[in-house]
Scaffold this motif. Structure first.
Motif, PDB file in Angstrom:
ATOM      1  N   UNK A 160       0.814   9.666   9.233  1.00 24.53           N
ATOM      2  CA  UNK A 160      -0.029   9.455  10.408  1.00 24.53           C
ATOM      3  C   UNK A 160       0.601  10.172  11.598  1.00 24.53           C
ATOM      4  N   UNK A 161      -0.216  10.932  12.311  1.00 23.43           N
ATOM      5  CA  UNK A 161       0.317  11.689  13.433  1.00 23.43           C
ATOM      6  C   UNK A 161       0.767  10.769  14.547  1.00 23.43           C
ATOM      7  N   UNK A 162       1.786  11.197  15.276  1.00 26.93           N
ATOM      8  CA  UNK A 162       2.141  10.411  16.448  1.00 26.93           C
ATOM      9  C   UNK A 162       1.068  10.530  17.539  1.00 26.93           C
ATOM     10  N   UNK A 221       1.183   5.937   5.598  1.00 25.03           N
ATOM     11  CA  UNK A 221       1.728   5.601   6.910  1.00 25.03           C
ATOM     12  C   UNK A 221       2.550   6.749   7.459  1.00 25.03           C
ATOM     13  N   UNK A 222       3.374   7.294   6.577  1.00 21.44           N
ATOM     14  CA  UNK A 222       4.346   8.282   7.024  1.00 21.44           C
ATOM     15  C   UNK A 222       3.663   9.497   7.638  1.00 21.44           C
ATOM     16  N   UNK A 259       0.838  -1.190   0.000  1.00 24.44           N
ATOM     17  CA  UNK A 259       0.000   0.000   0.000  1.00 24.44           C
ATOM     18  C   UNK A 259       0.882   1.253   0.000  1.00 24.44           C
ATOM     19  N   UNK A 276       2.955   3.984   0.856  1.00 28.10           N
ATOM     20  CA  UNK A 276       3.656   4.169   2.127  1.00 28.10           C
ATOM     21  C   UNK A 276       3.390   5.563   2.706  1.00 28.10           C
TER      22      UNK A 276
END
Lengths: 128, 194
Positions: A18-20, A15-16, A10, A12
């Motif tokens: 996405x907030x912590x 993913x990168x 998928x 990437x």
């Protein structure tokens, strides 16, 4: 064999970005950490001004300033005070901003640091 | 300005991620070599987990937590190495990213009886291009598969170390970590100077 190796991964990027962690409690209603990038292995130690301010601090801040008379990581602060990692991270960042704790963050990037990796290998080799 | 002279002595923190499926021996491995009794803390998986594979069925705003076990090793007076053990599930991928940021590398622990459990971790570190080793935990001192079979099943590159170890033995865990760091060192030596 891992059955999906030929499949496309998928995107990437999803993913990168996405907030912590976003802790909302114990942080004066703030919705963003002061420093959301503070690493969980970062070292925390109480300063002189922190010790002086201790009696006047609110309870979570006071716990951290008391605890970090001995240096420890953000993760240890979280574990010992039974706080979520994200909450500990925000509280430590608060205290660092006020000068009540000092923070030692990892020196990044490590991928090229041959000397450092060799030092770690030597350190591990001395374990018996 | 800083009235606490010893504050200068804060060590530089380093970390290695210990990944793998549930019950493969992550916490055992950390405990075997850590100089502190392994600690557990919780990280929240909140709405931030939206859109991560496998989380679609969980409504936004649902908050769950995942336990993170860790320990540490004092390398020398200026370096402190942390080992963070994390469950190897797809749905925790976002936490792996947080953990992997700035890590020296990762050790993926495998139970040879159920190697599928480690696939998400292997996938993740491959994609991230983080140096990792696959360490097969020898639960009963023997192995149901040969190393070659395991390497084929895992489909890892020939460069990725695949080792046997015993999570209960300090020296065995130490050697597994050294394998990882030697792998990281080879990588570092082959990288162009920044």
């Amino acid at each position: 064999m891992r059955p999906y190796l030929d499949a496309d991964f998928p995107d990437e990027e999803s993913h990168v970005d996405v907030s912590p962690l976003r802790p909302y409690v114990l942080t004066d209603g703030r919705t963003e950490p002061v420093d959301r990038t503070l690493e969980i292995e970062a070292q925390v130690m109480t300063t002189g001004p922190g010790t002086d301010a201790l009696p006047g601090l609110a309870f979570e801040h006071r716990d951290i300033v008391g605890l970090c008379a001995v240096p420890m990581s953000v993760a240890e602060v979280a574990a010992r005070l039974k706080l979520h990692i994200g909450v500990a991270r925000v509280l430590v960042a608060d205290l660092a901003e006020k000068g009540y704790v000092r923070v030692r963050r990892p020196s990044l990037p490590l991928a090229h640091d041959i000397d450092l990796i060799e030092r770690v290998i030597r350190g591990l080799e001395s374990i018996r | 300005m800083d009235s606490n002279p010893s504050a200068k002595a804060l060590p530089v923190p380093l970390k290695i991620v210990i990944a793998g499926g549930f019950g493969v021996g992550k916490t055992t491995a950390v405990g075997s070599i850590s100089e502190i009794k392994p600690l557990t803390t919780e990280a929240a998986i909140t709405t931030a987990a939206e859109g991560i594979d496998g989380m679609e069925e969980i409504p936004a705003k649902t908050a769950t937590t995942v336990a993170l076990d860790f320990g540490c090793i004092t390398i020398d007076e200026t370096l402190k190495l942390y080992l963070f053990g994390t469950p190897g599930q797809d749905r925790f991928g976002f936490m792996w990213r947080d953990l992997s940021h700035g890590a020296l590398g990762a050790m993926v622990i495998v139970d040879a009886r159920r190697i599928d459990d480690c696939y998400p971790a292997v996938d993740y570190f491959e994609k991230l291009d983080l140096p990792f080793v696959v360490a097969v935990n020898m639960f009963d001192g023997r192995l149901a598969h040969t190393i070659d079979d395991l390497r084929w099943a895992l489909a890892i590159s020939d460069q990725t170390p695949l080792i046997m170890f015993d999570a209960r033995e300090r020296v065995s865990v130490r050697d597994a970590l050294i394998s990882l760091l030697q792998h990281a060192l080879k990588r570092a030596a082959s990288l162009p100077t920044p």
